[in-house]
Motif scaffolding. Structure first.
Motif, PDB file in Angstrom:
ATOM      1  N   UNK A 111       0.840  -1.205   0.000  1.00 22.07           N
ATOM      2  CA  UNK A 111       0.000   0.000   0.000  1.00 22.07           C
ATOM      3  C   UNK A 111       0.875   1.255   0.000  1.00 22.07           C
ATOM      4  N   UNK A 112       1.966   1.196   0.764  1.00 18.50           N
ATOM      5  CA  UNK A 112       2.881   2.341   0.816  1.00 18.50           C
ATOM      6  C   UNK A 112       3.452   2.626  -0.582  1.00 18.50           C
ATOM      7  N   UNK A 113       3.858   1.576  -1.277  1.00 14.76           N
ATOM      8  CA  UNK A 113       4.413   1.727  -2.623  1.00 14.76           C
ATOM      9  C   UNK A 113       3.368   2.303  -3.574  1.00 14.76           C
ATOM     10  N   UNK A 114       2.149   1.755  -3.520  1.00 16.20           N
ATOM     11  CA  UNK A 114       1.079   2.263  -4.388  1.00 16.20           C
ATOM     12  C   UNK A 114       0.760   3.725  -4.074  1.00 16.20           C
ATOM     13  N   UNK A 115       0.808   4.093  -2.796  1.00 14.27           N
ATOM     14  CA  UNK A 115       0.567   5.492  -2.423  1.00 14.27           C
ATOM     15  C   UNK A 115       1.675   6.403  -2.932  1.00 14.27           C
ATOM     16  N   UNK A 156      -8.291   3.351  -6.287  1.00 12.69           N
ATOM     17  CA  UNK A 156      -9.213   2.216  -6.211  1.00 12.69           C
ATOM     18  C   UNK A 156      -8.475   0.945  -5.770  1.00 12.69           C
ATOM     19  N   UNK A 157      -7.299   0.711  -6.340  1.00 16.44           N
ATOM     20  CA  UNK A 157      -6.524  -0.484  -5.975  1.00 16.44           C
ATOM     21  C   UNK A 157      -6.107  -0.437  -4.507  1.00 16.44           C
ATOM     22  N   UNK A 158      -5.691   0.719  -4.036  1.00 16.55           N
ATOM     23  CA  UNK A 158      -5.295   0.881  -2.632  1.00 16.55           C
ATOM     24  C   UNK A 158      -6.480   0.553  -1.725  1.00 16.55           C
ATOM     25  N   UNK A 159      -7.661   1.028  -2.100  1.00 17.90           N
ATOM     26  CA  UNK A 159      -8.860   0.747  -1.299  1.00 17.90           C
ATOM     27  C   UNK A 159      -9.205  -0.740  -1.333  1.00 17.90           C
ATOM     28  N   UNK A 160      -9.022  -1.390  -2.484  1.00 15.58           N
ATOM     29  CA  UNK A 160      -9.265  -2.830  -2.571  1.00 15.58           C
ATOM     30  C   UNK A 160      -8.361  -3.597  -1.613  1.00 15.58           C
ATOM     31  N   UNK A 161      -7.172  -3.045  -1.364  1.00 17.22           N
ATOM     32  CA  UNK A 161      -6.213  -3.667  -0.450  1.00 17.22           C
ATOM     33  C   UNK A 161      -6.407  -3.182   0.995  1.00 17.22           C
ATOM     34  N   UNK A 221      -3.563   8.228  -0.796  1.00 17.02           N
ATOM     35  CA  UNK A 221      -3.088   9.604  -0.636  1.00 17.02           C
ATOM     36  C   UNK A 221      -4.037  10.535  -1.404  1.00 17.02           C
ATOM     37  N   UNK A 222      -4.113  11.773  -0.955  1.00 19.46           N
ATOM     38  CA  UNK A 222      -5.008  12.731  -1.618  1.00 19.46           C
ATOM     39  C   UNK A 222      -4.253  13.888  -2.275  1.00 19.46           C
ATOM     40  N   UNK A 231      -1.639  -5.563  -8.899  1.00 20.48           N
ATOM     41  CA  UNK A 231      -1.119  -4.198  -8.780  1.00 20.48           C
ATOM     42  C   UNK A 231      -0.027  -3.953  -9.817  1.00 20.48           C
ATOM     43  N   UNK A 232       0.814  -4.958 -10.024  1.00 21.03           N
ATOM     44  CA  UNK A 232       1.893  -4.834 -10.998  1.00 21.03           C
ATOM     45  C   UNK A 232       1.339  -4.668 -12.415  1.00 21.03           C
TER      46      UNK A 232
END
Length: 139
Positions: free
Chosen positions: A2-6, A52-57, A62-63, A116-117
């Motif tokens: 999640x940190x990476x995606x953010x 959306x992906x972050x929320x799925x996880x 981040x905003x 995610x990848x």
């Protein structure tokens, strides 16, 4: 993960704001202006997909581009004043290549699940298309 995606999401926000500045600096009659708006829309779409992906996880997306992103953007606005379309194109290419593609590739190494990848690879493909277009306009 999640940190990476953010971090990737914050990079998309940086791109959105960078293109905002480029668009402001282009003449209304410039054909680049509408193309840059399209690229900016792509970046907003990528941000939505990442959110959306972050929320799925079960994470919280981040905003904004974050404190570091805001500082980098401010510094570039202070020192990098693109003059004319060629200069704006060069700045856009540098931003897409350095911050968009290279940083993303570095961030995602061995950090993400397959879904995610795949999303990140779709985003990278689109960013490479942006760079190809920008380079073609420069030459």
């Amino acid at each position: 993960m999640i940190k990476t995606l953010n971090q990737l999401l914050q990079g998309q926000y940086m791109g959105v704001h960078a293109y905002e500045e480029f668009i402001k600096n282009l003449e209304d009659s410039s054909p680049l202006r509408s193309r840059f708006m399209t690229i900016q829309q792509d970046l907003k779409h990528h941000a939505a997909l990442l959110s959306e992906r972050i929320q799925q996880l079960h994470g919280t997306p981040a905003t904004s581009e974050g404190v570091i992103g805001k500082i980098e953007l401010s510094i570039s606005q202070l020192f990098d004043h693109p003059n004319g379309e060629k200069d704006i194109l060069k700045h856009a290419i540098k931003g897409e290549n350095l911050y968009g593609i290279k940083m993303t590739e570095k961030l995602v190494r061995d950090e993400l699940d397959e879904e995610s990848l795949n999303l990140v690879h779709q985003i990278l493909d689109k960013q490479r298309e942006h760079v190809d277009y920008l380079k073609s306009e420069l030459h």
